[in-house]
Scaffold this active site. Structure first.
Site, PDB file in Angstrom:
ATOM      1  N   ASN A 109       0.822  -1.215   0.000  1.00 14.18           N
ATOM      2  CA  ASN A 109       0.000   0.000   0.000  1.00 14.18           C
ATOM      3  C   ASN A 109       0.861   1.272   0.000  1.00 14.18           C
ATOM      4  OD1 ASN A 109      -2.359   1.922   0.617  1.00 14.18           O
ATOM      5  ND2 ASN A 109      -3.258  -0.041   0.085  1.00 14.18           N
ATOM      6  N   ARG A 110       0.256   2.381   0.401  1.00 16.86           N
ATOM      7  CA  ARG A 110       0.872   3.691   0.087  1.00 16.86           C
ATOM      8  C   ARG A 110       1.736   4.261   1.209  1.00 16.86           C
ATOM      9  NH1 ARG A 110      -3.904   3.215  -2.333  1.00 16.86           N
ATOM     10  NH2 ARG A 110      -3.979   3.724  -4.534  1.00 16.86           N
ATOM     11  N   HIS A 135       2.887   0.150  -3.156  1.00 14.24           N
ATOM     12  CA  HIS A 135       3.265  -1.265  -3.327  1.00 14.24           C
ATOM     13  C   HIS A 135       4.733  -1.486  -3.679  1.00 14.24           C
ATOM     14  CE1 HIS A 135      -0.832  -2.240  -2.703  1.00 14.24           C
ATOM     15  NE2 HIS A 135      -1.279  -2.174  -3.940  1.00 14.24           N
ATOM     16  N   HIS A 208      -1.546  -9.874  -3.148  1.00 15.90           N
ATOM     17  CA  HIS A 208      -2.542  -9.029  -3.812  1.00 15.90           C
ATOM     18  C   HIS A 208      -3.450  -9.842  -4.739  1.00 15.90           C
ATOM     19  CE1 HIS A 208      -4.207  -5.374  -5.468  1.00 15.90           C
ATOM     20  NE2 HIS A 208      -3.370  -4.617  -4.781  1.00 15.90           N
ATOM     21  N   SER A 209      -3.883 -11.026  -4.287  1.00 15.05           N
ATOM     22  CA  SER A 209      -4.794 -11.815  -5.125  1.00 15.05           C
ATOM     23  C   SER A 209      -6.157 -11.144  -5.204  1.00 15.05           C
ATOM     24  CB  SER A 209      -4.954 -13.221  -4.545  1.00 15.05           C
ATOM     25  OG  SER A 209      -3.765 -13.946  -4.740  1.00 15.05           O
ATOM     26  N   ASP A 274     -11.743   0.963  -0.542  1.00 18.93           N
ATOM     27  CA  ASP A 274     -10.293   0.836  -0.741  1.00 18.93           C
ATOM     28  C   ASP A 274      -9.653   1.377   0.533  1.00 18.93           C
ATOM     29  OD1 ASP A 274      -7.769   0.545  -1.702  1.00 18.93           O
ATOM     30  OD2 ASP A 274      -7.965   1.935  -3.387  1.00 18.93           O
ATOM     31  N   GLN A 311      -6.620  -4.550   4.148  1.00 19.69           N
ATOM     32  CA  GLN A 311      -7.013  -3.626   3.082  1.00 19.69           C
ATOM     33  C   GLN A 311      -8.062  -4.345   2.242  1.00 19.69           C
ATOM     34  OE1 GLN A 311      -5.647  -0.531   2.772  1.00 19.69           O
ATOM     35  NE2 GLN A 311      -6.680   0.129   0.912  1.00 19.69           N
ATOM     36  N   GLU A 339      -6.197  -7.747   1.502  1.00 21.63           N
ATOM     37  CA  GLU A 339      -4.749  -7.736   1.729  1.00 21.63           C
ATOM     38  C   GLU A 339      -4.469  -7.575   3.217  1.00 21.63           C
ATOM     39  OE1 GLU A 339      -3.229  -4.720  -1.305  1.00 21.63           O
ATOM     40  OE2 GLU A 339      -5.379  -4.834  -1.584  1.00 21.63           O
TER      41      GLU A 339
HETATM   42  C1  BGC Z   1      -4.818  -0.362  -3.321  1.00 18.15           C
HETATM   43  C2  BGC Z   1      -5.579   0.282  -4.442  1.00 18.15           C
HETATM   44  C3  BGC Z   1      -4.841   0.017  -5.730  1.00 18.15           C
HETATM   45  C4  BGC Z   1      -4.737  -1.468  -5.892  1.00 18.15           C
HETATM   46  C5  BGC Z   1      -4.010  -1.867  -7.146  1.00 18.15           C
HETATM   47  C6  BGC Z   1      -4.753  -1.814  -3.581  1.00 18.15           C
HETATM   48  O1  BGC Z   1      -4.028  -2.443  -2.584  1.00 18.15           O
HETATM   49  O2  BGC Z   1      -5.375  -0.100  -2.074  1.00 18.15           O
HETATM   50  O3  BGC Z   1      -5.736   1.662  -4.230  1.00 18.15           O
HETATM   51  O4  BGC Z   1      -5.499   0.587  -6.818  1.00 18.15           O
HETATM   52  O5  BGC Z   1      -4.081  -2.004  -4.802  1.00 18.15           O
HETATM   53  O6  BGC Z   1      -2.857  -1.228  -7.278  1.00 18.15           O
END
Ligand code: BGC
Length: 375
Positions: A109-110, A135, A208-209, A274, A311, A339
């Protein structure tokens, strides 16, 4: 070099039960791992591993990005379609689909403004999502070739290792990562994440499945029902960075404490879900934290984790650009991610659980996705 880095690729065919070759309710399959060549990236050989358990569940995983490409577990009528969206060819993954099935790191994530300060030093990361880092950066763990070994046991298991060098994608420290995927006899895909570092660094590993329990991306996931064992979530700003608040879900569209259809309140959440849910389990032990169900297929997916956050992402940016293995376009809300992780932007949020791994410490988290059939 440590043992796990120098170990070569081994194929292990595990023969432990094969009493009856006829498929029926009680029949068992031969549990196994096989591998096939799947291409080459960065001059390294890429393989696709097929894990089969004694019930005949099949999961395929590549050492490119540690990507889970496929998972079949029969629905209540015995149909076997994949509950994970994905592709049959490596070339499609090289077109950078949004992290389909991938292992995500060094930081899932961010991270806001693509920077953080650690021990008085500012670290700058690539801004690959507007002004933020997402990511792991431009070439995160989802885009590298991992070393792979298979374990000789009655349960098929694949161990992936990767050395993320000091400075890679802007992160400090040589990080040795080991991820083990196991397909158990109880139709669980178990993922164990381990890491060590030689300098303090943020680490937040996840998978990230994208799931669609109907096994058909012509159906959205809005009719799936979901329970998340979380009384709180972390609200975000317009660029999806947590504001730092931890807010109760009660009385909001974020309340999944009792199972409800995902589509029920989604229109009240601009853009769709999200967000990071603050899981009620707090002691780091493995706990059941979410249950996703689809009444048409009869499949449920239980999520267990040691992590403090989840997430939940409703595929809000899926736009039909990518075509699923069955030839159908992967459109808005046709798949979702759960996630398991620490909270987004933790390196800049002192009130969130720390994601900093110190030299001498062992990073260890565990997540299990378990398919349960309700007939
Ligand atoms: C994020 C989304 C993102 C996605 C794909 C997720 O984990 O929270 O905002 O668009 O991943 O990148």
């Amino acid at each position: 070099m440590t043992k796990w880095f120098s170990a070569g690729l081994i194929i292990v065919a595990i023969a432990f039960i094969s009493c009856n070759s006829t498929q029926n309710e009680n029949s068992t399959t031969m549990a196994a791992i096989t591998k096939k060549d799947w291409g080459e990236v960065d001059g390294k050989q890429v393989y696709l591993y097929t894990l089969t358990n004694k019930n005949g569940d099949v999961v395929t995983i590549s050492n490119y990005g540690g990507t889970v490409t496929f998972w079949t577990s029969p629905d209540k009528s015995g149909n076997k379609s994949s509950i994970i969206i994905g592709f049959d060819s490596l070339s499609t993954y090289l077109q950078k689909p949004p992290y389909f099935g991938a292992l995500v790191g060094r930081y899932g994530n961010r991270i806001g403004d693509a920077k953080f300060t650690l021990d008085g030093k500012e670290y700058k990361l690539a801004a690959n999502n507007g002004k933020n880092a997402l990511h792991g950066g431009l070439k995160g763990f989802d885009k590298v070739v991992w070393n792979a070994t298979t374990v000789s046991d009655t349960i098929p298991s694949l161990t992936l290792t990767y050395l993320s060098k000091d400075g890679e994608e802007g992160y400090p420290g040589n990080l040795k990562v080991i991820v083990q995927y196991t397909l158990t006899e109880d139709n669980e895909l178990k993922i164990e994440y381990n890491a060590t570092t030689d300098k303090a660094t943020p680490v937040n590993l996840t998978n990230h499945s994208y799931f669609n329990l109907t096994g058909d991306v012509n159906n959205t996931i809005l009719n799936h029902s979901l329970m998340i064992d979380a009384d709180n979530y972390t609200p975000v700003d317009t660029s999806l960075i947590p504001t730092g608040e931890i807010k109760p879900v009660k009385g909001t569209p974020f309340d999944f404490t009792t199972a409800k259809p995902i589509g029920r309140d989604i229109d009240s959440v601009p853009g769709g879900y999200d967000h990071n849910w603050v899981l009620n389990s707090k002691d780091g032990s493995l706990q059941k934290v979410a249950v996703l169900s689809d009444s048409v297929s009869g499949r449920s997916l239980e999520v267990y984790t040691t992590e403090p956050g989840l997430q939940f992402y409703t595929g809000n940016f899926l736009d039909g650009k990518f075509i699923n293995r069955d030839g159908k376009a992967i459109n808005l809300h046709t798949a979702l991610c759960m996630e398991t992780q620490h909270f987004p932007d933790s390196p800049n949020k002192p009130n969130f659980p720390s994601t900093i791994l110190q030299p001498g410490q062992q990073y260890h988290t565990e997540t299990i996705y378990k398919v349960v059939l309700n007939k």
